[in-house]
Scaffold this active site. Structure first.
Site, short mmCIF file in Angstrom:
data_model
loop_
_atom_site.label_atom_id
_atom_site.label_comp_id
_atom_site.label_asym_id
_atom_site.label_seq_id
_atom_site.Cartn_x
_atom_site.Cartn_y
_atom_site.Cartn_z
N ASP A 67 25.53 -120.19 62.91
CA ASP A 67 24.34 -120.40 62.08
C ASP A 67 24.65 -121.34 60.92
O ASP A 67 25.81 -121.71 60.70
CB ASP A 67 23.78 -119.06 61.57
CG ASP A 67 24.87 -118.11 61.04
OD1 ASP A 67 25.99 -118.58 60.78
OD2 ASP A 67 24.59 -116.92 60.88
N ASN A 136 22.05 -105.10 57.15
CA ASN A 136 20.81 -104.74 57.83
C ASN A 136 20.94 -104.85 59.35
O ASN A 136 19.95 -104.89 60.06
CB ASN A 136 19.65 -105.61 57.33
CG ASN A 136 19.87 -107.10 57.63
OD1 ASN A 136 20.89 -107.48 58.20
ND2 ASN A 136 18.92 -107.93 57.24
N HIS A 138 21.94 -107.39 61.08
CA HIS A 138 21.68 -108.69 61.71
C HIS A 138 22.97 -109.21 62.35
O HIS A 138 24.08 -108.83 61.99
CB HIS A 138 21.07 -109.69 60.71
CG HIS A 138 22.01 -110.27 59.70
ND1 HIS A 138 21.58 -110.92 58.57
CD2 HIS A 138 23.37 -110.33 59.63
CE1 HIS A 138 22.61 -111.35 57.89
NE2 HIS A 138 23.71 -111.00 58.50
N GLU A 143 17.45 -111.65 62.03
CA GLU A 143 17.09 -110.59 61.09
C GLU A 143 16.27 -109.49 61.78
O GLU A 143 15.65 -109.75 62.82
CB GLU A 143 16.26 -111.19 59.95
CG GLU A 143 17.00 -112.25 59.14
CD GLU A 143 17.98 -111.66 58.13
OE1 GLU A 143 18.74 -110.72 58.50
OE2 GLU A 143 18.02 -112.13 56.98
P1 PGA Z 1 29.96 -110.75 55.79
O1 PGA Z 1 28.60 -111.15 56.52
O2 PGA Z 1 31.04 -110.94 56.79
O3 PGA Z 1 30.06 -111.72 54.65
O4 PGA Z 1 29.81 -109.34 55.37
C1 PGA Z 1 28.36 -110.72 57.81
C2 PGA Z 1 26.97 -111.10 58.20
O5 PGA Z 1 26.10 -111.20 57.33
O6 PGA Z 1 26.72 -111.28 59.40
#
Ligand code: PGA
Length: 246
Positions: A67, A136, A138, A143
């Protein structure tokens, strides 16, 4: 879906590095999907170390970033392309021509999404997709919502995600509102999926992913349907999982 729990973030990252290295030895021209974020930082460091030590070779590897924020270019310190450059690409012998990422600065974002999805397909699909998980649940920037979005698409980031990611920006309000993300189909078509989950902030999300209903309201839950999905978690993230996993 297989779940393996390690005591610490360090042990989880070492297990992840071992898994990726095994994949690259098995198939030196693997196509790898790459998540940015805090969780895979140590994994990428360990892969850089392993490459420097001659234990793994990226010469034939191709990569696709999962992404990217819209509006941040490859030279912006908070762009995911920049993150990958610093954390991994600059430390391994990956050919520049083998690096692909969504262009968050593209003039025509819809066309960019279509181009990116087609590029993944033209590469023969992804052999190993490395994922984090949001608080959350995702995956990528897919999302929670009423339906799974299959293809690479534009996402309006949820407030939960913007809040979680604000720590990387000088001012919280600088956190972008929009991103490009591989879709759920792009991810699910990968031959192998490795999801990393670390820390108490991910406990509920990981529970939903592993034990919850399969629903687009918890996007990572779709991984329960994947034939070769491996979840590596540390004890803090895994603390709500049932006994059989722990
Ligand atoms: P993080 O993010 O590794 O910074 O916790 C993971 C994500 O949002 O997919």
């Amino acid at each position: 879906m297989e779940v393996r729990i390690n005591d610490t973030y360090e042990e989880m990252s070492a297990a992840a590095a071992e898994f990726v290295i095994r994949q690259l030895r098995h198939k030196p021209n693997s196509v790898i999907g790459l998540a940015a974020g805090g969780t895979p930082c140590l994994l990428y460091q360990l892969l850089g170390d392993a490459c420097a030590a001659g234990e793994v070779d990226f010469a034939q590897v191709r990569t696709f970033s999962l992404d990217e924020y819209i509006g941040l270019g490859a030279d912006h310190p908070q762009s995911y392309r920049y993150f990958m450059e610093k954390r991994l690409f600059s430390r391994v012998n990956l050919a520049a021509a083998h690096i692909a990422a969504p262009d968050g600065m593209a003039a025509d974002i819809a066309a960019e999404c279509a181009r990116y999805g087609a590029a993944i397909e033209a590469a023969g699909g992804i052999d190993l997709m490395i994922l984090g998980i949001g608080p959350n649940a995702h995956i990528g920037f897919n999302e929670p919502g009423p339906c799974f979005v299959p293809d690479t698409h534009v996402v309006e980031l949820s407030e939960a995600t913007r809040t979680a990611n604000a720590r990387f920006f000088a001012r919280p309000e600088d956190t972008p509102h929009w991103a490009i993300s591989m879709g759920v189909r792009d991810i699910m078509l990968a031959q192998n999926i490795l999801l990393l989950s670390s820390g108490a902030g991910k406990t509920e999300a990981l529970y939903q992913a592993v034990c919850g209903d399969i629903t687009p309201e918890a996007p990572a839950s779709v991984l329960q349907l994947h034939r070769n999905a491996l979840v590596l978690a540390d004890r803090a993230a895994a603390s709500r999982l049932p006994e059989k996993y722990v």
